[in-house]
Design a protein around this motif. Structure first.
Motif, PDB file in Angstrom:
ATOM      1  N   GLU A 182      34.759 -27.453   0.774  1.00 42.49           N
ATOM      2  CA  GLU A 182      35.270 -26.500   1.747  1.00 42.49           C
ATOM      3  C   GLU A 182      35.680 -25.231   1.018  1.00 42.49           C
ATOM      4  O   GLU A 182      35.957 -25.268  -0.192  1.00 42.49           O
ATOM      5  CB  GLU A 182      36.474 -27.081   2.491  1.00 42.49           C
ATOM      6  CG  GLU A 182      37.718 -27.269   1.628  1.00 42.49           C
ATOM      7  CD  GLU A 182      38.845 -28.032   2.323  1.00 42.49           C
ATOM      8  OE1 GLU A 182      39.014 -29.238   2.029  1.00 42.49           O
ATOM      9  OE2 GLU A 182      39.541 -27.436   3.155  1.00 42.49           O
ATOM     10  N   ILE A 183      35.713 -24.115   1.757  1.00 39.71           N
ATOM     11  CA  ILE A 183      36.188 -22.862   1.167  1.00 39.71           C
ATOM     12  C   ILE A 183      37.676 -22.999   0.807  1.00 39.71           C
ATOM     13  O   ILE A 183      38.412 -23.717   1.483  1.00 39.71           O
ATOM     14  CB  ILE A 183      35.978 -21.673   2.135  1.00 39.71           C
ATOM     15  CG1 ILE A 183      36.607 -21.973   3.509  1.00 39.71           C
ATOM     16  CG2 ILE A 183      34.517 -21.327   2.270  1.00 39.71           C
ATOM     17  CD1 ILE A 183      36.698 -20.774   4.418  1.00 39.71           C
ATOM     18  N   GLY A 196      34.182 -19.493  -2.391  1.00 39.43           N
ATOM     19  CA  GLY A 196      33.449 -19.407  -1.128  1.00 39.43           C
ATOM     20  C   GLY A 196      33.828 -18.144  -0.372  1.00 39.43           C
ATOM     21  O   GLY A 196      34.773 -17.440  -0.746  1.00 39.43           O
ATOM     22  N   ILE A 211      35.595 -16.062   1.992  1.00 38.24           N
ATOM     23  CA  ILE A 211      36.779 -16.017   2.860  1.00 38.24           C
ATOM     24  C   ILE A 211      37.145 -14.549   3.088  1.00 38.24           C
ATOM     25  O   ILE A 211      37.294 -13.797   2.125  1.00 38.24           O
ATOM     26  CB  ILE A 211      38.001 -16.722   2.218  1.00 38.24           C
ATOM     27  CG1 ILE A 211      37.645 -18.142   1.766  1.00 38.24           C
ATOM     28  CG2 ILE A 211      39.173 -16.750   3.189  1.00 38.24           C
ATOM     29  CD1 ILE A 211      38.783 -18.860   1.047  1.00 38.24           C
ATOM     30  N   ASP A 271      32.956 -26.811   8.604  1.00 34.99           N
ATOM     31  CA  ASP A 271      31.865 -26.465   7.692  1.00 34.99           C
ATOM     32  C   ASP A 271      32.212 -27.117   6.347  1.00 34.99           C
ATOM     33  O   ASP A 271      33.012 -26.587   5.616  1.00 34.99           O
ATOM     34  CB  ASP A 271      31.772 -24.949   7.587  1.00 34.99           C
ATOM     35  CG  ASP A 271      30.754 -24.484   6.568  1.00 34.99           C
ATOM     36  OD1 ASP A 271      30.021 -25.323   6.036  1.00 34.99           O
ATOM     37  OD2 ASP A 271      30.724 -23.266   6.298  1.00 34.99           O
ATOM     38  N   GLU A 305      29.230 -24.073  -1.246  1.00 35.47           N
ATOM     39  CA  GLU A 305      29.770 -22.761  -0.872  1.00 35.47           C
ATOM     40  C   GLU A 305      29.636 -21.710  -1.975  1.00 35.47           C
ATOM     41  O   GLU A 305      29.851 -20.538  -1.735  1.00 35.47           O
ATOM     42  CB  GLU A 305      31.251 -22.892  -0.456  1.00 35.47           C
ATOM     43  CG  GLU A 305      31.488 -23.763   0.778  1.00 35.47           C
ATOM     44  CD  GLU A 305      30.979 -23.150   2.080  1.00 35.47           C
ATOM     45  OE1 GLU A 305      30.459 -22.026   2.060  1.00 35.47           O
ATOM     46  OE2 GLU A 305      31.100 -23.814   3.116  1.00 35.47           O
ATOM     47  N   HIS A 365      34.032 -20.219   8.599  1.00 38.86           N
ATOM     48  CA  HIS A 365      34.748 -19.790   7.391  1.00 38.86           C
ATOM     49  C   HIS A 365      36.136 -19.229   7.707  1.00 38.86           C
ATOM     50  O   HIS A 365      36.596 -18.264   7.099  1.00 38.86           O
ATOM     51  CB  HIS A 365      33.924 -18.797   6.553  1.00 38.86           C
ATOM     52  CG  HIS A 365      32.898 -19.504   5.711  1.00 38.86           C
ATOM     53  ND1 HIS A 365      32.396 -18.999   4.537  1.00 38.86           N
ATOM     54  CD2 HIS A 365      32.290 -20.694   5.877  1.00 38.86           C
ATOM     55  CE1 HIS A 365      31.520 -19.850   4.023  1.00 38.86           C
ATOM     56  NE2 HIS A 365      31.434 -20.888   4.838  1.00 38.86           N
ATOM     57  N   GLU A 376      38.085 -23.744  12.733  1.00 43.16           N
ATOM     58  CA  GLU A 376      36.705 -23.686  13.210  1.00 43.16           C
ATOM     59  C   GLU A 376      36.585 -24.574  14.446  1.00 43.16           C
ATOM     60  O   GLU A 376      37.046 -25.715  14.445  1.00 43.16           O
ATOM     61  CB  GLU A 376      35.753 -24.141  12.106  1.00 43.16           C
ATOM     62  CG  GLU A 376      35.785 -23.177  10.911  1.00 43.16           C
ATOM     63  CD  GLU A 376      34.970 -23.646   9.704  1.00 43.16           C
ATOM     64  OE1 GLU A 376      34.303 -22.810   9.091  1.00 43.16           O
ATOM     65  OE2 GLU A 376      35.023 -24.848   9.379  1.00 43.16           O
TER      66      GLU A 376
END
Ligand SMILES: [Zn+2]
Length: 348
Positions: free
Chosen positions: A64-65, A84, A86, A173, A203, A320, A324
Motif C-alpha cells: 500500500e502507499i 508510492g 500520494i 488498492d 507502487e 491513492h 478508497e
C-alpha cells in the motif's frame, strides 16, 4: 461476500517494502482452505491450484502507499519520504503508525496552522517536505522503540460500510484485488495450473510482479487491481467513464497520461476471452483505457519472451487516498469472472 476478510486485508499494514503483515493474513486464509503457499526472498507470496498443461498467473499486489522515516530531529519530530503516489494535500492531520522494531508508535502529521500563515501562504499548497510527524515522544524514546531512518509508516483507518453496497477503507488498492484472488482461488476448480501471486512493491514500479513472472514463467497472465471510477461531481464522464457498481473493468490499454507509454496494451485474445466469459455468464463488465497508471500486468507481459496478459480492475473512488470507496457488487462480479477464467481453456 466475506466482509470480515476484506476488513482484515484493508486494515493490515503493509507499506511498499514491508508487506509481511498482509502476506500473513493471506497465508492464514488460504491455508485454512487447504491451498498450498510459499514465498520468495522478497516476500512475494505464491499459491497454486490445479495441474493442467498451461500455467495461468494471476497477480494482486500486497503493498500500500505510505511513508518512510527520513530524519528525526533533536526534539523527536520526524521528517518522511513518500512511498508510492500520494498527493501532498491529503497528508496534513492524518494519523499514522510508525513501525519501530521494538514498539509501534502512533503519530499525527503536523504542519503550520492556518492562523499563523501569511496571506500568500494560505493560497499555496503545503508540500510534504514542510510537514513532519509528531508522536509526542523524544528522540531518545523513539530510538528506544527502534524507530530510525528507514522505519516504515502506515496510515490508521478502519473499514466502514456506506449506503448502497459501498465500502470505504484504506489500501483498497490493492487489498480489494487480494480479496478477489483469494476468493476465486478458494472457489475455482481450475482447468489449468493457476499460480496466484500476491506481489510486493507494485507502487514503486511493479517490482514484485517482474521478479515473480520470471520465476513462474506462465503461458498467460492476469493482474487484478483497482481503477479510477469517475462518477462524482469533480470528474466528467468523458475524463473517467468507469462507474461504481457497473461491474469489473477489463483494461484495454493503460500507461502514462501523455502517451500510454510504460503501461500495457492488453493482448486482444486474452482481453476478448475475458469479455466473452463475462458475456456468456451474464456478468456485467466495463471496458477501460486508463491514462495515468498501470498494473502488474504490464510487468508480466514484458517478462520472459513476452507473456500475453490482461488486467481486470475494480472501480474505486478516491484512488491513492486513505478512504478508497468500492462497491461490494463489483467485487463479487470480479470474483465470478476470475473463477470463470480459472475454470476455462485459456487462449494461450
Ligand atoms: Zn494498485
Amino acid at each position: 461476500m466475506d466482509l470480515e476478510l476484506l476488513r482484515r486485508l484493508s486494515e493490515a499494514h503493509g507499506v511498499t517494502g514491508s508487506e509481511y503483515g498482509v502476506a500473513a493474513v493471506i497465508k492464514e486464509e488460504l491455508q485454512v482452505s487447504g491451498v498450498r503457499t510459499y514465498e520468495d526472498k522478497f516476500g512475494n507470496l505464491f499459491a497454486e491450484k490445479g495441474s493442467g498443461g498451461r500455467t495461468l498467473m494471476v497477480a494482486a499486489h500486497t503493498d500500500e502507499i505510505g511513508l518512510i522515516v527520513k530524519h528525526i530531529d533533536e526534539k523527536g519530530f520526524i521528517r518522511f519520504a513518500k512511498l508510492g503516489g500520494i498527493a501532498d494535500q491529503i497528508l496534513p492531520a492524518q494519523r499514522v503508525l510508525i513501525h519501530g522494531m521494538k514498539k509501534k508508535v502512533q503519530g499525527v502529521i503536523g504542519c503550520k496552522a492556518v492562523h499563523v500563515m501569511k496571506d500568500e501562504e494560505r493560497k499555496q499548497l503545503v508540500t510534504y517536505d514542510r510537514m513532519f510527524i509528531d508522536t509526542g515522544a523524544t528522540k531518545e524514546q523513539l530510538e528506544g522503540y527502534g524507530v530510525r531512518v528507514g522505519t516504515p509508516i502506515t496510515f490508521i483507518r478502519g473499514l466502514t460500510e456506506l449506503e448502497n453496497d459501498l465500502v470505504v477503507g484504506k489500501a483498497m488498492d490493492d487489498r480489494a484485488g487480494c480479496y478477489v484472488l483469494i476468493e476465486a482461488l478458494k472457489k475455482a476448480n481450475p482447468e489449468n495450473k493457476v499460480v496466484a501471486v500476491f506481489t510486493v512493491q507494485e507502487e514503486v514500479g511493479l517490482r514484485g510482479a517482474t521478479m515473480s513472472a520470471n520465476a513462474v514463467k506462465p503461458d498467460i497472465g492476469i493482474a487484478i487491481d483497482t481503477t479510477i471510477a469517475g462518477d462524482h461531481p469533480e470528474l466528467s464522464e468523458q475524463d473517467a467513464p468507469v462507474r461504481l457498481g457497473k461491474g469489473p473493468t477489463i483494461v484495454v490499454a493503460d500507461g502514462r497520461k501523455d502517451s500510454l507509454g510504460g503501461g500495457m496494451i492488453a493482448n486482444p485474445l486474452v482481453r476478448g476471452w475475458l469479455m466473452e466469459l463475462a458475456e456468456k455468464s451474464g456478468i456485467p463488465y466495463q471496458l477501460e483505457v486508463l491514462e495515468g497508471g498501470t498494473t502488474d500486468a504490464a510487468a508480466i507481459q514484458m517478462s520472459q519472451s513476452g507473456i500475453p496478459s490482461a488486467c481486470i480492475s475494480i472501480p474505486s473512488r478516491y484512488v491513492h487516498s486513505f478512504s478508497e470507496v468500492i462497491s461490494k457488487k463489483d467485487l463479487e462480479g470480479c470474483v465470478e469472472l476470475l473463477v470463470k477464467a480459472m475454470e476455462s481453456k485459456t487462449p494461450f
